[in-house]
Design a protein around this motif. Sequence first.
Motif, PDB file in Angstrom:
ATOM      1  N   ARG A  38      -2.771   1.123  17.078  1.00 47.73           N
ATOM      2  CA  ARG A  38      -2.902   1.940  15.877  1.00 47.73           C
ATOM      3  C   ARG A  38      -1.511   2.342  15.407  1.00 47.73           C
ATOM      4  N   ASN A  39      -1.002   1.572  14.444  1.00 45.07           N
ATOM      5  CA  ASN A  39       0.280   1.905  13.839  1.00 45.07           C
ATOM      6  C   ASN A  39       0.114   3.242  13.116  1.00 45.07           C
ATOM      7  N   THR A  40       1.021   4.169  13.321  1.00 46.77           N
ATOM      8  CA  THR A  40       0.890   5.461  12.637  1.00 46.77           C
ATOM      9  C   THR A  40       2.198   5.788  11.934  1.00 46.77           C
ATOM     10  N   PRO A  41       2.147   6.683  10.958  1.00 45.14           N
ATOM     11  CA  PRO A  41       3.426   7.129  10.383  1.00 45.14           C
ATOM     12  C   PRO A  41       4.190   7.933  11.436  1.00 45.14           C
ATOM     13  N   PRO A  42       5.523   8.089  11.290  1.00 42.40           N
ATOM     14  CA  PRO A  42       6.248   8.915  12.247  1.00 42.40           C
ATOM     15  C   PRO A  42       5.636  10.315  12.287  1.00 42.40           C
ATOM     16  N   GLY A  48      11.121   1.735   3.997  1.00 46.77           N
ATOM     17  CA  GLY A  48      12.208   1.088   4.732  1.00 46.77           C
ATOM     18  C   GLY A  48      11.953  -0.394   4.943  1.00 46.77           C
ATOM     19  N   PHE A  49      10.695  -0.815   4.882  1.00 48.18           N
ATOM     20  CA  PHE A  49      10.324  -2.217   5.109  1.00 48.18           C
ATOM     21  C   PHE A  49      10.372  -3.048   3.825  1.00 48.18           C
ATOM     22  N   PHE A  50      10.380  -2.380   2.672  1.00 47.62           N
ATOM     23  CA  PHE A  50      10.286  -3.128   1.414  1.00 47.62           C
ATOM     24  C   PHE A  50      11.661  -3.646   0.995  1.00 47.62           C
ATOM     25  N   SER A  51      11.723  -4.907   0.566  1.00 45.73           N
ATOM     26  CA  SER A  51      13.024  -5.427   0.145  1.00 45.73           C
ATOM     27  C   SER A  51      13.369  -4.928  -1.259  1.00 45.73           C
ATOM     28  N   ALA A  81       2.447   7.037   1.990  1.00 43.27           N
ATOM     29  CA  ALA A  81       3.368   5.933   2.303  1.00 43.27           C
ATOM     30  C   ALA A  81       4.150   6.294   3.554  1.00 43.27           C
ATOM     31  N   GLY A  82       3.528   6.039   4.705  1.00 42.89           N
ATOM     32  CA  GLY A  82       4.174   6.377   5.978  1.00 42.89           C
ATOM     33  C   GLY A  82       5.141   5.293   6.377  1.00 42.89           C
ATOM     34  N   CYS A  83       6.411   5.626   6.421  1.00 47.83           N
ATOM     35  CA  CYS A  83       7.420   4.737   6.994  1.00 47.83           C
ATOM     36  C   CYS A  83       7.351   3.307   6.480  1.00 47.83           C
ATOM     37  N   PHE A 124      -3.810  -1.088   1.173  1.00 46.54           N
ATOM     38  CA  PHE A 124      -3.460  -2.509   1.121  1.00 46.54           C
ATOM     39  C   PHE A 124      -2.228  -2.759   1.980  1.00 46.54           C
ATOM     40  N   ASP A 125      -2.090  -4.020   2.394  1.00 47.69           N
ATOM     41  CA  ASP A 125      -0.940  -4.434   3.214  1.00 47.69           C
ATOM     42  C   ASP A 125      -0.765  -5.932   3.016  1.00 47.69           C
ATOM     43  N   VAL A 126       0.460  -6.426   3.190  1.00 50.01           N
ATOM     44  CA  VAL A 126       0.650  -7.887   3.090  1.00 50.01           C
ATOM     45  C   VAL A 126       0.090  -8.613   4.310  1.00 50.01           C
ATOM     46  N   SER A 127      -0.091  -7.907   5.399  1.00 52.43           N
ATOM     47  CA  SER A 127      -0.586  -8.562   6.615  1.00 52.43           C
ATOM     48  C   SER A 127      -2.114  -8.599   6.617  1.00 52.43           C
ATOM     49  N   VAL A 168      -5.726  -7.192   0.928  1.00 57.86           N
ATOM     50  CA  VAL A 168      -4.402  -7.778   1.160  1.00 57.86           C
ATOM     51  C   VAL A 168      -3.643  -7.718  -0.160  1.00 57.86           C
ATOM     52  N   GLY A 169      -2.434  -7.185  -0.148  1.00 56.81           N
ATOM     53  CA  GLY A 169      -1.687  -7.088  -1.403  1.00 56.81           C
ATOM     54  C   GLY A 169      -0.225  -6.766  -1.173  1.00 56.81           C
ATOM     55  N   ASP A 170       0.562  -7.024  -2.214  1.00 61.33           N
ATOM     56  CA  ASP A 170       2.007  -6.803  -2.172  1.00 61.33           C
ATOM     57  C   ASP A 170       2.349  -5.587  -3.028  1.00 61.33           C
ATOM     58  N   VAL A 171       3.147  -4.686  -2.467  1.00 61.89           N
ATOM     59  CA  VAL A 171       3.459  -3.430  -3.157  1.00 61.89           C
ATOM     60  C   VAL A 171       4.225  -3.664  -4.467  1.00 61.89           C
ATOM     61  N   THR A 172       4.911  -4.780  -4.593  1.00 66.28           N
ATOM     62  CA  THR A 172       5.688  -4.990  -5.823  1.00 66.28           C
ATOM     63  C   THR A 172       4.813  -5.464  -6.977  1.00 66.28           C
ATOM     64  N   VAL A 185      -0.531   3.092   1.044  1.00 63.16           N
ATOM     65  CA  VAL A 185       0.433   2.037   0.689  1.00 63.16           C
ATOM     66  C   VAL A 185       0.937   1.349   1.958  1.00 63.16           C
ATOM     67  N   ALA A 186       0.890   0.012   1.978  1.00 65.64           N
ATOM     68  CA  ALA A 186       1.296  -0.745   3.180  1.00 65.64           C
ATOM     69  C   ALA A 186       0.636  -0.123   4.410  1.00 65.64           C
ATOM     70  N   CYS A 187      -0.701  -0.130   4.366  1.00 61.93           N
ATOM     71  CA  CYS A 187      -1.533   0.705   5.258  1.00 61.93           C
ATOM     72  C   CYS A 187      -1.513   0.263   6.710  1.00 61.93           C
ATOM     73  N   SER A 188      -0.977  -0.924   7.004  1.00 62.08           N
ATOM     74  CA  SER A 188      -1.073  -1.466   8.361  1.00 62.08           C
ATOM     75  C   SER A 188      -2.541  -1.402   8.810  1.00 62.08           C
ATOM     76  N   THR A 189      -2.833  -0.783   9.954  1.00 66.25           N
ATOM     77  CA  THR A 189      -4.226  -0.773  10.428  1.00 66.25           C
ATOM     78  C   THR A 189      -5.008   0.441   9.922  1.00 66.25           C
TER      79      THR A 189
HETATM   80  C1  LIG Z   1       5.765   0.494   9.718  1.00 69.83           C
HETATM   81  S1  LIG Z   1       4.389  -0.203   8.933  1.00 69.83           S
HETATM   82  C2  LIG Z   1       3.800   1.261   8.114  1.00 69.83           C
HETATM   83  C3  LIG Z   1       2.358   1.418   8.331  1.00 69.83           C
HETATM   84  C4  LIG Z   1       1.648   2.613   7.728  1.00 69.83           C
HETATM   85  N1  LIG Z   1       2.054   2.916   6.385  1.00 69.83           N
HETATM   86  C5  LIG Z   1       1.764   3.810   8.628  1.00 69.83           C
HETATM   87  O1  LIG Z   1       2.351   4.814   8.224  1.00 69.83           O
HETATM   88  O2  LIG Z   1       1.281   3.744   9.749  1.00 69.83           O
HETATM   89  C6  LIG Z   1       5.040  -1.133   7.572  1.00 69.83           C
HETATM   90  C7  LIG Z   1       3.985  -1.997   6.906  1.00 69.83           C
HETATM   91  O3  LIG Z   1       4.518  -2.473   5.676  1.00 69.83           O
HETATM   92  C8  LIG Z   1       3.888  -3.717   5.419  1.00 69.83           C
HETATM   93  N2  LIG Z   1       4.631  -4.371   4.320  1.00 69.83           N
HETATM   94  C9  LIG Z   1       5.900  -4.870   4.361  1.00 69.83           C
HETATM   95  N3  LIG Z   1       6.237  -5.351   3.146  1.00 69.83           N
HETATM   96  C10 LIG Z   1       5.171  -5.158   2.322  1.00 69.83           C
HETATM   97  C11 LIG Z   1       4.917  -5.448   0.950  1.00 69.83           C
HETATM   98  N4  LIG Z   1       5.837  -6.057   0.174  1.00 69.83           N
HETATM   99  N5  LIG Z   1       3.715  -5.103   0.424  1.00 69.83           N
HETATM  100  C12 LIG Z   1       2.762  -4.507   1.202  1.00 69.83           C
HETATM  101  N6  LIG Z   1       2.952  -4.218   2.524  1.00 69.83           N
HETATM  102  C13 LIG Z   1       4.137  -4.529   3.077  1.00 69.83           C
HETATM  103  C14 LIG Z   1       3.934  -4.407   6.771  1.00 69.83           C
HETATM  104  O4  LIG Z   1       3.009  -5.479   6.861  1.00 69.83           O
HETATM  105  C15 LIG Z   1       3.602  -3.227   7.703  1.00 69.83           C
HETATM  106  O5  LIG Z   1       2.217  -3.177   8.007  1.00 69.83           O
END
Ligand SMILES: C[S@@+](CC[C@H](N)C(=O)[O-])C[C@H]1O[C@@H](n2cnc3c(N)ncnc32)[C@H](O)[C@@H]1O
Length: 250
Positions: free
Chosen positions: A13-17, A113-116, A108-110, A63-66, A90-94, A41-45
């Motif tokens: 269970r991925n969680t925010p910090p 930092g992952f988004f380019s 939007a937990g953590c 939604f999440d790209v994974s 499944v979706g892309d934040v951009t 946003v980028a919800c992971s699990t």
């Molecule tokens: C550290 S996890 C954060 C999970 C969740 N938000 C939380 O707080 O537990 C980062 C997530 O960002 C997703 N991610 C990365 N780039 C993304 C994008 N362009 N669009 C959507 N999700 C993306 C990854 O697949 C990953 O599940």
Amino acid sequence: MSYPDFVAFIGQRNTPPGSLSTLESWVAGSAITATSRVLDVACSTGFSSRVATLATGCRARGFDVSWRAVREARREARLARVSSRLDYFVGDVTKIALRSHQFTHALAGCCFGFFSDRERALDEVVRVIVPGGYLCTANFYMTGKPSRTLLREVEREVGFAPKPAGWERWRVLFERKLALEGIEHRQLPVLSDEQLVETVRASVLAGCRRRRVPVALHEACVDRMTCTRRVLNRMRAHQAHSIEIWRSPS
Ligand SMILES: C[S@@+](CC[C@H](N)C(=O)[O-])C[C@H]1O[C@@H](n2cnc3c(N)ncnc32)[C@H](O)[C@@H]1O
């Protein structure tokens, strides 16, 4: 397999910090209630939306790209018996495939930092929340100077290189579009290696059993996660995290 896919594969269970306490701060600080419409946003699990829904009765989408993470989020919602109020895709934040102004809150937990392309990601998130809506974030930032080697190790383990920058970088990003309503700063404890090995082993094996990962892979999964967590644990000495409530203009 990427780190987000691996996390989902072994049922972690991925969680925010800050985990549950961060959710408590978000729910109280941005007044999430049963009538709120929440985007994870980028919800992971799906931890953040699931906990918000269980705590308040709100409806949420995430939604999440994974795709593996999304599949896991759906499964967890069913197990928690809240799938009628939660929906994942499944979706892309951009390019969020949703019409504008439909959510009262975005969590939007953590993930920024992952988004380019963080600016584009922020534009999209702000587009889909209502005027006066909330963006609840939790972001790591540097309080010390990790070595380049450590930063490279983090990138190798989780797929992105943390920027050696303080909280200011987050203020600059989010203030482009939003006003700060509340902030807390917290430090995560650095674990002893013994504690780390014990907790990682217990949670990976429990997840592997839940997800019926073949037994022959269990030790390899424990090894990979232990390796990753050791690197992230070393980073904790140089990091803190914020819990922020941002609001869009009415
Ligand atoms: C550290 S996890 C954060 C999970 C969740 N938000 C939380 O707080 O537990 C980062 C997530 O960002 C997703 N991610 C990365 N780039 C993304 C994008 N362009 N669009 C959507 N999700 C993306 C990854 O697949 C990953 O599940």
